[in-house]
Motif scaffolding. Sequence first.
Motif, short mmCIF file in Angstrom:
data_model
loop_
_atom_site.label_atom_id
_atom_site.label_comp_id
_atom_site.label_asym_id
_atom_site.label_seq_id
_atom_site.Cartn_x
_atom_site.Cartn_y
_atom_site.Cartn_z
N ALA A 59 42.33 22.92 49.03
CA ALA A 59 42.05 24.35 48.94
C ALA A 59 41.84 24.75 47.48
O ALA A 59 40.76 25.21 47.11
N GLU A 60 42.88 24.58 46.65
CA GLU A 60 42.79 24.85 45.20
C GLU A 60 42.11 26.19 44.90
O GLU A 60 41.19 26.29 44.10
N ARG A 61 42.53 27.24 45.61
CA ARG A 61 42.02 28.60 45.39
C ARG A 61 40.52 28.74 45.64
O ARG A 61 39.82 29.57 45.05
N LYS A 62 40.01 27.90 46.55
CA LYS A 62 38.60 28.00 46.92
C LYS A 62 38.42 29.05 48.01
O LYS A 62 39.36 29.37 48.76
N THR A 63 37.23 29.55 48.14
CA THR A 63 36.94 30.50 49.20
C THR A 63 36.81 29.75 50.53
O THR A 63 36.57 28.54 50.56
N ARG A 64 36.95 30.48 51.62
CA ARG A 64 36.81 29.87 52.94
C ARG A 64 35.43 29.26 53.12
O ARG A 64 35.27 28.19 53.70
N ALA A 65 34.41 29.93 52.62
CA ALA A 65 33.04 29.44 52.74
C ALA A 65 32.86 28.13 51.97
O ALA A 65 32.18 27.21 52.44
N LYS A 66 33.47 28.04 50.79
CA LYS A 66 33.36 26.82 49.98
C LYS A 66 34.04 25.65 50.69
O LYS A 66 33.49 24.54 50.73
N ILE A 67 35.19 25.90 51.26
CA ILE A 67 35.91 24.84 51.97
C ILE A 67 35.11 24.37 53.18
O ILE A 67 34.98 23.16 53.43
N ASP A 68 34.55 25.33 53.96
CA ASP A 68 33.74 24.95 55.13
C ASP A 68 32.53 24.15 54.71
O ASP A 68 32.13 23.20 55.41
N SER A 69 31.93 24.50 53.60
CA SER A 69 30.76 23.77 53.11
C SER A 69 31.11 22.33 52.77
O SER A 69 30.36 21.40 53.09
N GLU A 70 32.25 22.13 52.13
CA GLU A 70 32.67 20.77 51.77
C GLU A 70 33.01 19.94 53.01
O GLU A 70 32.73 18.74 53.06
N ILE A 71 33.61 20.58 54.01
CA ILE A 71 33.93 19.87 55.25
C ILE A 71 32.66 19.40 55.95
O ILE A 71 32.56 18.26 56.43
N ARG A 72 31.63 20.29 56.02
CA ARG A 72 30.37 19.92 56.66
C ARG A 72 29.67 18.79 55.90
O ARG A 72 29.11 17.88 56.51
N ARG A 73 29.74 18.85 54.57
CA ARG A 73 29.12 17.78 53.78
C ARG A 73 29.81 16.44 54.04
O ARG A 73 29.16 15.40 54.15
N LYS A 74 31.12 16.45 54.13
CA LYS A 74 31.87 15.22 54.40
C LYS A 74 31.53 14.68 55.78
O LYS A 74 31.32 13.47 55.95
N GLU A 75 31.44 15.56 56.79
CA GLU A 75 31.12 15.11 58.15
C GLU A 75 29.73 14.52 58.22
O GLU A 75 29.50 13.53 58.94
N ARG A 76 28.76 15.09 57.49
CA ARG A 76 27.41 14.54 57.48
C ARG A 76 27.41 13.14 56.87
O ARG A 76 26.74 12.23 57.36
N ALA A 77 28.16 12.96 55.77
CA ALA A 77 28.22 11.65 55.13
C ALA A 77 28.84 10.61 56.06
O ALA A 77 28.38 9.46 56.13
#
Length: 972
Positions: free
Chosen positions: A675-693
């Motif tokens: 999390a590290e004080r990230k926005t919800r949108a930023k976290i969702d974006s990173e999760i989607r990028r990881k799932e695509r990889a």
Amino acid sequence: VRIPLFPLVCVFVLCLHRRILLSRRNRSLPEDLSAKPCIVQSPNFAQDVADERSGPCRKDGAMSEENENSRSTAMGGDGAGDHENGDHGSSNNNSVEWATYPLPPPLVKILQASCGDGGVSETQASISIDGKQQPTVERENPNDAVQCLVDNSISAIDLLYFATPSRIRQDQECFGHRSCLRVVANEEDQTLTITDFGVGMTRADVINCLGIGRTVSARTDRGNSGSSDGSSPEESDDDESETEESDAEGDEASDDDGSGTEDDGDNDESDGADESATKRNGKKSAALASSAAATLFAKKATLGGFYAALCSLGTAVKVGTKSKFDDYYEFQVGRFKSDEINLSNAKNTTSTAEQGPSQSFDHFILKRPLPEGSVLSVETGFDKLESVRGDSGTMVCIQVRDDLVGTLLNYKWLHDTFEKILETTHTSVVLGNSEQAADLIDATRREQERRDAIMQTMDEEEVLDVGDSEGRSTPCSQLFSLASLALRPLSTLGQDQSEQRHHLDSLYSSMKERAKYIPLRLSLNERKMLRLMEAAMTCCDYTSEVDGTVFKSQLRRQHKQMHLITSVFRGLVTACDYEAGRRLAADKESISRYQTFLQEMMEFARRHKIRNPEKMRTEYGKLIYLLQDAVQNAEHLELNVIRPIESVYRYLEERDGLGVLEDSQIEIATEEILAERKTRAKIDSEIRRKERAVQQIKKKYRNSNLSSEDIHLCLYSICDNNSFLNSNRVPIDKVIDFLKTNFHPDEIEEGYSLAIVSGESGARLSHSHERQYYFALQSLTLWRDIIDDMFRLWAMGESDLLNQSISYSLQDTGQGMQRVQQSPQTYKAMQKILIRVQAKVKHWVGSSVIHLGDHNVPNALSFIDKYTQVPRILGPIVTCIENAEKLCEEDDGIRAFIDHGFGGIKKVQKDILYDFFTAAFDGSGADNFYDAGSCIDGRLTSAWNWCSQLPEKPFYPVFQLTGFIGFDGEFK
């Protein structure tokens, strides 16, 4: 009620017998042995001598009044006597110059008889003033005595040879002079000096091998306990063997130290030999006890080569030694006729009045005459042929007896003697009157120049290519396996050398290398078997039954081991298949039939523990020790229950899928989303990028042997590893950031100087503000790199623990009975980590000695458990610093409390950090002179000591407000 008389009589006789044994042991232990080491301080000694530890004492060598009532313990073979923490006898003295320790009483008796006042010859006994005859001493002849010293030097040279990279040791200009002994005879001072440039000795080696070593005292006591009637040492050994046989048969009661076990104490052997001799001699015991004259055997068989040579050749000895990763130390027994002899050849000589306590044969003196990290070279005063120069070597200087001066100090006799001794070896000798002497003095400088030139052309494998003659790593070669390239400051390296070092650093960070030590996730069926293993180990008392019980013989302990091991294995089989368990119980089947099943069960538990270090903390220890004994008794059990841990690399390699680890998307697919004080949108974006990889890799590398689910399992196993590293490394990174943010090495804020002084507030080191800053920084950096490599260290540790060729010994280390075992693979892996850390920091402060396989860290299991606690230490500190400020923002009452009681939130935060960076890195925590300090293990010991003192700190309420309960969680 009628009470049988015979059992009562038996109990009474046994109690009386034991009381006699204890009283005899107490009488044989003189007062000297229970005294603490006496530390003598000098106000003129340089402050940079710094990293010594001391106990309270007076200048005249007597213990201070404040320490008279403190606990005293008999000196053991572990290095030094125990003493309580306390202030110095003089608050003005900030460093330690001298330390004296008692020698074993049997050895003292022989030294006083053979070296005192010129000694007593073999053929006659001297008559004292009161008319009583003094003991007759049988010594080695001078030729054999000299050979004892030469043999030690040759062994040191050989160890260094096999611990040196092959390219360097094969270069004659670089390594040739190290295979040459330096021998100097000084008729004016009446001394004979033999110097080798071998591995040298650390301070631990000096104390344990030359000082209060258990082996020396035991041999001396045994060699002379049976000699009062004129018997030889060989006859005494025969007597001992008879005693041991009778003990094994159970004819004699064992004592409270565990007589008859694998780790029988030496005092127990001596007591057993004395008791048996008394029984055999019968009425002669009283006559022998009152005999005025006796024969003392000062020979190699009873004393060892070093003291046998001293008793034969001289009246005093000094040893100057330097190990590659320790400082230069001097050891002395006896008083030299010339007070001007200074083995360090340094310019800062001291007057006779300042040379510390008067030397006698009941103590030895140990000192460090130079500041920490001093280089031994011609430029720093080590400009004589016999001086130790460079990174390692040992010099032995013996003051020759008057009747041997004409022989031993004759260069012709020395030439003929050494030529005969060395004719079958690869070692040469240069005498003090030789023409080669002048050229040999400058050989160390030429060696370093040549070594640097060779290192530039060597790759990483050649740099770390060390071991013994059979390619195996030995304890001594491990100590010298660090490459010169990695030890040199980064600023002094050329471009090519710098690239080599960065390659060495990146070697351990590649995903392919990491995957070799990352355990695979357990499947559902494997987790079911894991629960059975956990339950079995929870209700098992294996270590208590095997290690906590006194056995009369090793065979009985081995029988108990095999009985308990087979019981556990049969229980596991029965829990899974009742009919199979019935057949095993009826001895209709052999347990070896279920070898594959047992291997899987053990591997599941071991893999689960490595993946989750906080789990199975008690059960895992019992499991490893059970497996360790199963490996040692594999031939008798006809069973091998060890198989390699199922790692990600091994799993993919068997299924032709190693390409997964080299894919460019592997880092994204295995990263932990924080999390590290990230926005919800930023976290969702990173999760989607990881799932695509993850989907891309699964689609790209799946084959007939490797399904998408298999790839998914491997990727998330790596992700688990990253999660472990983040959760355990983040506290260390934050504490390092606290250090750099709140303190500066070159600037000292008023009231926040990190300088510490030995003896003040329990500190055992003396550091300036700058040195303490770097000492704390490099210690934290080392801990971070160890956590980064924890899975690899764990694999090496298990490999050492479960190695059939490496046996262990059960010893009382001061923390109960422990399994002391050498761990060569773990040691070498730790040395490689130390290389990387020393390359990162500006300069190295303190000792580089790694304790492993000794009384400080008995085995690899203790080593691993010790460093998995680092996040537990630093985590609460980080939580307190970060949450205290949030509490003040949320609660005005807490803010008012902190402002009124501690001067504000910023001040209390800095006070906590200041106290931690000073008191947690001050060398404290151990209870004796040697075990505390700046060594790799001692740094963590000091931090644990700070944790134990936290409730006494003034800022402890702030920790409690932030939710602090303790540094350790449940043992589950």
